[in-house]
Design a protein around this motif. Structure first.
Motif, PDB file in Angstrom:
ATOM      1  N   LEU A   9       0.830  -1.209   0.000  1.00  3.78           N
ATOM      2  CA  LEU A   9       0.000   0.000   0.000  1.00  3.78           C
ATOM      3  C   LEU A   9       0.865   1.260   0.000  1.00  3.78           C
ATOM      4  O   LEU A   9       0.622   2.204  -0.763  1.00  3.78           O
ATOM      5  N   VAL A  10       1.882   1.264   0.864  1.00  2.00           N
ATOM      6  CA  VAL A  10       2.779   2.423   0.936  1.00  2.00           C
ATOM      7  C   VAL A  10       3.502   2.621  -0.390  1.00  2.00           C
ATOM      8  O   VAL A  10       3.607   3.741  -0.907  1.00  2.00           O
ATOM      9  N   CYS A  11       3.990   1.516  -0.956  1.00  3.17           N
ATOM     10  CA  CYS A  11       4.738   1.614  -2.211  1.00  3.17           C
ATOM     11  C   CYS A  11       3.840   2.022  -3.379  1.00  3.17           C
ATOM     12  O   CYS A  11       4.305   2.650  -4.331  1.00  3.17           O
ATOM     13  N   SER A  12       2.563   1.678  -3.323  1.00  4.68           N
ATOM     14  CA  SER A  12       1.644   2.137  -4.358  1.00  4.68           C
ATOM     15  C   SER A  12       1.511   3.653  -4.324  1.00  4.68           C
ATOM     16  O   SER A  12       1.527   4.317  -5.366  1.00  4.68           O
ATOM     17  N   VAL A  13       1.380   4.207  -3.124  1.00  7.28           N
ATOM     18  CA  VAL A  13       1.311   5.666  -2.987  1.00  7.28           C
ATOM     19  C   VAL A  13       2.595   6.302  -3.515  1.00  7.28           C
ATOM     20  O   VAL A  13       2.571   7.278  -4.270  1.00  7.28           O
ATOM     21  N   ILE A  14       3.731   5.714  -3.144  1.00 10.43           N
ATOM     22  CA  ILE A  14       5.023   6.257  -3.567  1.00 10.43           C
ATOM     23  C   ILE A  14       5.187   6.120  -5.078  1.00 10.43           C
ATOM     24  O   ILE A  14       5.692   7.033  -5.751  1.00 10.43           O
ATOM     25  N   ALA A  15       4.766   4.984  -5.635  1.00  9.53           N
ATOM     26  CA  ALA A  15       4.854   4.773  -7.078  1.00  9.53           C
ATOM     27  C   ALA A  15       4.033   5.812  -7.829  1.00  9.53           C
ATOM     28  O   ALA A  15       4.468   6.345  -8.864  1.00  9.53           O
ATOM     29  N   GLN A  16       2.844   6.106  -7.319  1.00 13.21           N
ATOM     30  CA  GLN A  16       1.995   7.096  -7.978  1.00 13.21           C
ATOM     31  C   GLN A  16       2.589   8.497  -7.872  1.00 13.21           C
ATOM     32  O   GLN A  16       2.486   9.304  -8.810  1.00 13.21           O
TER      33      GLN A  16
ATOM     34  N   ASP B 123      10.233   7.297 -18.644  1.00  9.33           N
ATOM     35  CA  ASP B 123       8.807   6.986 -18.781  1.00  9.33           C
ATOM     36  C   ASP B 123       8.488   5.632 -18.171  1.00  9.33           C
ATOM     37  O   ASP B 123       7.443   5.445 -17.547  1.00  9.33           O
ATOM     38  N   ARG B 124       9.385   4.678 -18.354  1.00 11.33           N
ATOM     39  CA  ARG B 124       9.119   3.312 -17.919  1.00 11.33           C
ATOM     40  C   ARG B 124       9.503   3.076 -16.464  1.00 11.33           C
ATOM     41  O   ARG B 124       8.890   2.254 -15.779  1.00 11.33           O
ATOM     42  N   PHE B 125      10.521   3.800 -15.983  1.00  7.96           N
ATOM     43  CA  PHE B 125      11.035   3.542 -14.634  1.00  7.96           C
ATOM     44  C   PHE B 125      10.760   4.689 -13.671  1.00  7.96           C
ATOM     45  O   PHE B 125      11.381   4.753 -12.612  1.00  7.96           O
ATOM     46  N   ASP B 126       9.838   5.590 -14.019  1.00  8.51           N
ATOM     47  CA  ASP B 126       9.566   6.730 -13.143  1.00  8.51           C
ATOM     48  C   ASP B 126       9.142   6.284 -11.744  1.00  8.51           C
ATOM     49  O   ASP B 126       9.657   6.780 -10.737  1.00  8.51           O
ATOM     50  N   SER B 127       8.213   5.334 -11.673  1.00  8.37           N
ATOM     51  CA  SER B 127       7.754   4.852 -10.370  1.00  8.37           C
ATOM     52  C   SER B 127       8.831   4.044  -9.663  1.00  8.37           C
ATOM     53  O   SER B 127       9.002   4.147  -8.437  1.00  8.37           O
ATOM     54  N   VAL B 128       9.569   3.255 -10.428  1.00  8.04           N
ATOM     55  CA  VAL B 128      10.633   2.417  -9.859  1.00  8.04           C
ATOM     56  C   VAL B 128      11.681   3.279  -9.169  1.00  8.04           C
ATOM     57  O   VAL B 128      12.206   2.916  -8.102  1.00  8.04           O
TER      58      VAL B 128
END
Length: 263
Positions: free
Chosen positions: A205-212, A242-247
Motif C-alpha cells: 500500500l505504501v509503495c503504491s502511494v510512492i509509485a503514484q 517513462d518506464r522507470f519513473d515509479s521504480v
C-alpha cells in the motif's frame, strides 16, 4: 499495441535474467547504462546542449560504478559533481541557466542513487527481493490504469496528469496489496523465507502511494517542459524515465525497509 507487446516479450525475460540469475557485474553495468540514458533523457527534456547531456549521462554512469566498487562511500564524488557542474556554469559566464545545473545534479546524483538501491537490496537479502520494486511499481500502474478506465470519475491531479483518477489510484492500492500477498506466498512456500503477510500488504500500500507520486513527479517535469515522452528506447513505452519513473521512487524505499522486512 504491437510495439508494447514486443517490448514486453523481449524486455521481461531480459529483466528477469539480469535481476535473478545474471552475475552481479551484469546488473551493475545494466544499472549504470539505465542511469546514463535516464540522465541524458532528463537533460534533453530540459533543453540542454549535447555536451551538457553527455556530461550528465557520464556522471550518472560513473556514480553507479563507483557505488558498486566503493560500497556506497561516494561522498567525495557527490561533492566533486557539485563543484564541477557549478564551475562549468561559472566559466561559461551565464550561458548555462541555473535550472540546467540543478537538473544535471539531479541526473548525476539522484537518478543513479535510486538505481543503486537495487545493489543495496541485493546485499540485504534473497535475490528474489529485487523483483519487489518492479512488482510494486508496475502492478500499481497497471491496476490503476484498468481501474481508472472501468470506474474513473474523479480526477486525481488534472493539471499534472489529466487521465489519472482517484478510482484508478485506489485500484493501484488494491493491486499492490494482492501482488504483495502473492509474492510473500511464493517466497515463503518455495524459497524458505518468512515474510509476514500483514507487513507485505502494508508495504504494498505504501509503495503504491510512492509509485503514484513518482509517476506524477516525472509527468510534472514533462508537462513543465512541454514534451510527451522522455525518449523512444522502449518504443511505445517511451524512454527510461517513462518506464522507470515509479521504480525510481519505490526502489530506494525498498532498500530502506529491507533489513526490517527480511529480519
Amino acid at each position: 499495441m504491437k510495439s508494447r507487446i514486443l517490448v514486453a516479450v523481449v524486455g521481461v525475460p531480459i529483466l528477469l535474467y539480469v535481476v535473478l540469475w545474471a552475475p552481479a557485474e551484469v546488473m551493475e553495468v545494466g544499472l549504470a547504462l539505465l542511469s546514463a540514458v535516464a540522465g541524458y533523457e532528463l537533460m534533453k527534456c530540459m533543453g540542454a546542449g549535447g555536451a551538457w547531456r553527455r556530461a550528465a549521462a557520464a556522471a550518472a554512469a560513473v556514480y553507479v560504478l563507483a557505488v558498486s566498487v566503493a560500497e556506497e562511500d561516494v561522498e567525495a564524488l557527490v561533492v566533486g559533481y557539485v563543484i564541477a557542474f557549478f564551475l562549468c556554469a561559472i566559466l561559461k559566464a551565464g550561458e548555462i541557466p541555473v535550472q540546467l545545473v540543478l537538473g544535471a545534479l539531479f541526473a548525476a546524483i539522484a537518478i543513479p542513487y535510486a538505481f543503486t538501491a537495487f545493489l543495496r537490496i541485493h546485499a540485504a537479502g534473497h535475490r528474489g527481493y529485487l523483483l519487489l520494486p518492479f512488482i510494486f511499481s508496475f502492478a500499481s500502474d497497471t491496476c490503476a490504469f484498468f481501474a481508472g478506465h472501468a470506474f474513473g470519475k474523479h480526477k486525481l491531479a488534472p493539471k499534472v496528469s489529466p487521465n489519472k483518477t482517484v478510482e484508478g489510484s485506489i485500484g493501484g492500492l488494491v493491486g499492490n496489496a494482492v501482488c504483495g500477498v502473492l509474492f510473500a506466498y511464493v517466497m515463503n512456500t518455495w524459497f524458505g523465507q518468512n515474510l509476514d503477510y500483514a507487513a507485505i500488504v502494508l508495504l504494498g500500500l505504501v509503495c503504491s502511494v510512492i509509485a503514484q507520486i513518482g509517476d506524477l513527479s516525472f509527468s510534472y517535469i514533462k508537462r513543465e517542459f512541454g514534451i510527451k515522452d522522455y525518449g523512444h528506447i522502449f518504443l511505445a513505452h517511451g524512454g527510461v524515465l517513462d518506464r522507470f519513473d515509479s521504480v525510481l521512487f519505490v526502489a530506494p524505499v525498498m532498500a530502506l525497509v529491507m533489513p526490517y522486512l527480511v529480519g
